[in-house]
Design a protein around this motif. Structure first.
Motif, PDB file in Angstrom:
ATOM      1  N   SER A  18      -9.751  19.665   7.452  1.00 60.69           N
ATOM      2  CA  SER A  18      -9.599  18.706   6.423  1.00 60.69           C
ATOM      3  C   SER A  18      -9.341  17.404   7.181  1.00 60.69           C
ATOM      4  O   SER A  18      -9.325  17.065   8.137  1.00 60.69           O
ATOM      5  CB  SER A  18      -8.424  19.318   5.731  1.00 60.69           C
ATOM      6  OG  SER A  18      -7.366  19.214   6.463  1.00 60.69           O
ATOM      7  N   ILE A  19      -9.456  16.337   5.976  1.00 60.77           N
ATOM      8  CA  ILE A  19      -9.111  15.025   6.414  1.00 60.77           C
ATOM      9  C   ILE A  19      -7.745  14.680   5.685  1.00 60.77           C
ATOM     10  O   ILE A  19      -7.620  14.827   4.688  1.00 60.77           O
ATOM     11  CB  ILE A  19     -10.226  14.272   5.967  1.00 60.77           C
ATOM     12  CG1 ILE A  19     -11.458  14.649   6.811  1.00 60.77           C
ATOM     13  CG2 ILE A  19      -9.976  12.933   6.166  1.00 60.77           C
ATOM     14  CD1 ILE A  19     -12.591  13.884   6.254  1.00 60.77           C
ATOM     15  N   ASP A  20      -6.701  14.291   6.400  1.00 59.77           N
ATOM     16  CA  ASP A  20      -5.395  14.171   5.616  1.00 59.77           C
ATOM     17  C   ASP A  20      -5.299  12.532   5.682  1.00 59.77           C
ATOM     18  O   ASP A  20      -5.771  11.722   6.567  1.00 59.77           O
ATOM     19  CB  ASP A  20      -4.175  14.465   6.490  1.00 59.77           C
ATOM     20  CG  ASP A  20      -4.147  16.022   6.672  1.00 59.77           C
ATOM     21  OD1 ASP A  20      -4.522  16.460   5.453  1.00 59.77           O
ATOM     22  OD2 ASP A  20      -3.828  16.355   7.809  1.00 59.77           O
ATOM     23  N   ILE A  21      -5.075  11.971   4.526  1.00 63.62           N
ATOM     24  CA  ILE A  21      -5.146  10.566   4.116  1.00 63.62           C
ATOM     25  C   ILE A  21      -3.436  10.189   3.600  1.00 63.62           C
ATOM     26  O   ILE A  21      -2.998  10.947   2.839  1.00 63.62           O
ATOM     27  CB  ILE A  21      -5.952  10.085   3.281  1.00 63.62           C
ATOM     28  CG1 ILE A  21      -7.599  10.350   3.663  1.00 63.62           C
ATOM     29  CG2 ILE A  21      -5.938   8.663   2.839  1.00 63.62           C
ATOM     30  CD1 ILE A  21      -8.291  10.425   2.528  1.00 63.62           C
ATOM     31  N   ARG A  22      -2.957   9.419   4.261  1.00 64.64           N
ATOM     32  CA  ARG A  22      -1.618   8.831   3.955  1.00 64.64           C
ATOM     33  C   ARG A  22      -1.532   7.368   3.488  1.00 64.64           C
ATOM     34  O   ARG A  22      -1.743   6.493   4.596  1.00 64.64           O
ATOM     35  CB  ARG A  22      -0.656   9.265   5.039  1.00 64.64           C
ATOM     36  CG  ARG A  22      -0.702  10.900   5.259  1.00 64.64           C
ATOM     37  CD  ARG A  22       0.155  11.253   6.560  1.00 64.64           C
ATOM     38  NE  ARG A  22       0.016  12.418   6.893  1.00 64.64           N
ATOM     39  CZ  ARG A  22       1.005  13.491   6.647  1.00 64.64           C
ATOM     40  NH1 ARG A  22       2.099  13.182   5.752  1.00 64.64           N
ATOM     41  NH2 ARG A  22       0.715  14.717   6.937  1.00 64.64           N
ATOM     42  N   ILE A  23      -1.203   7.076   2.296  1.00 66.08           N
ATOM     43  CA  ILE A  23      -1.137   5.649   2.065  1.00 66.08           C
ATOM     44  C   ILE A  23       0.434   5.594   1.560  1.00 66.08           C
ATOM     45  O   ILE A  23       0.692   6.149   0.609  1.00 66.08           O
ATOM     46  CB  ILE A  23      -1.997   5.413   0.962  1.00 66.08           C
ATOM     47  CG1 ILE A  23      -3.485   5.734   1.407  1.00 66.08           C
ATOM     48  CG2 ILE A  23      -1.970   3.820   0.626  1.00 66.08           C
ATOM     49  CD1 ILE A  23      -4.765   5.581   0.318  1.00 66.08           C
ATOM     50  N   GLY A  24       0.953   5.112   2.507  1.00 67.53           N
ATOM     51  CA  GLY A  24       2.689   4.685   2.081  1.00 67.53           C
ATOM     52  C   GLY A  24       3.283   6.205   1.931  1.00 67.53           C
ATOM     53  O   GLY A  24       3.106   7.006   3.180  1.00 67.53           O
ATOM     54  N   TYR A  25       3.760   6.501   0.731  1.00 68.90           N
ATOM     55  CA  TYR A  25       4.425   7.883   0.516  1.00 68.90           C
ATOM     56  C   TYR A  25       3.470   8.965  -0.019  1.00 68.90           C
ATOM     57  O   TYR A  25       3.643   9.955  -0.113  1.00 68.90           O
ATOM     58  CB  TYR A  25       5.454   7.777  -0.218  1.00 68.90           C
ATOM     59  CG  TYR A  25       6.870   6.813   0.598  1.00 68.90           C
ATOM     60  CD1 TYR A  25       7.466   7.440   1.738  1.00 68.90           C
ATOM     61  CD2 TYR A  25       7.119   5.764  -0.028  1.00 68.90           C
ATOM     62  CE1 TYR A  25       8.594   6.665   2.048  1.00 68.90           C
ATOM     63  CE2 TYR A  25       8.205   4.845   0.676  1.00 68.90           C
ATOM     64  CZ  TYR A  25       8.702   5.492   1.740  1.00 68.90           C
ATOM     65  OH  TYR A  25       9.858   4.740   2.295  1.00 68.90           O
ATOM     66  N   ASP A  26       2.307   8.303  -0.333  1.00 67.73           N
ATOM     67  CA  ASP A  26       1.417   9.496  -1.021  1.00 67.73           C
ATOM     68  C   ASP A  26       0.570  10.080   0.200  1.00 67.73           C
ATOM     69  O   ASP A  26       0.392   9.528   1.323  1.00 67.73           O
ATOM     70  CB  ASP A  26       0.357   8.663  -1.789  1.00 67.73           C
ATOM     71  CG  ASP A  26       1.251   8.186  -2.985  1.00 67.73           C
ATOM     72  OD1 ASP A  26       2.136   8.486  -3.602  1.00 67.73           O
ATOM     73  OD2 ASP A  26       0.498   7.043  -3.548  1.00 67.73           O
ATOM     74  N   HIS A  27       0.209  11.343   0.131  1.00 65.59           N
ATOM     75  CA  HIS A  27      -0.522  12.214   0.976  1.00 65.59           C
ATOM     76  C   HIS A  27      -1.706  12.921   0.181  1.00 65.59           C
ATOM     77  O   HIS A  27      -1.420  13.585  -0.745  1.00 65.59           O
ATOM     78  CB  HIS A  27       0.558  13.317   1.549  1.00 65.59           C
ATOM     79  CG  HIS A  27      -0.132  14.219   2.560  1.00 65.59           C
ATOM     80  ND1 HIS A  27      -0.547  15.454   2.172  1.00 65.59           N
ATOM     81  CD2 HIS A  27      -0.714  14.101   3.776  1.00 65.59           C
ATOM     82  CE1 HIS A  27      -1.019  16.093   3.117  1.00 65.59           C
ATOM     83  NE2 HIS A  27      -1.350  15.318   4.145  1.00 65.59           N
TER      84      HIS A  27
END
Length: 53
Positions: A18-27
């Motif tokens: 998988s690819i995990d993307i974190r933008i600020g507090y969003d995951h």
């Protein structure tokens, strides 16, 4: 047992595929197919190592 699913297509994600993307507090967790354009952009921008897939 934890089952991970892609946040876009809802397909079950296998372990370490998988690819995990974190933008600020969003995951967000994406499968290889849905995350391929993002991974391609990061590799083109030299923000990630191509040997790690």
């Amino acid at each position: 047992m934890q089952i991970n699913k892609c946040d876009i297509c809802r397909k079950e994600i296998k372990h370490h595929k998988s690819i995990d993307i974190r933008i600020g507090y969003d995951h967000y967790e994406l499968c290889d197919g849905c995350g391929a354009p993002i991974l391609k952009f990061l590799q083109k921008s030299k923000l990630t190592d191509k040997s790690k897939k």
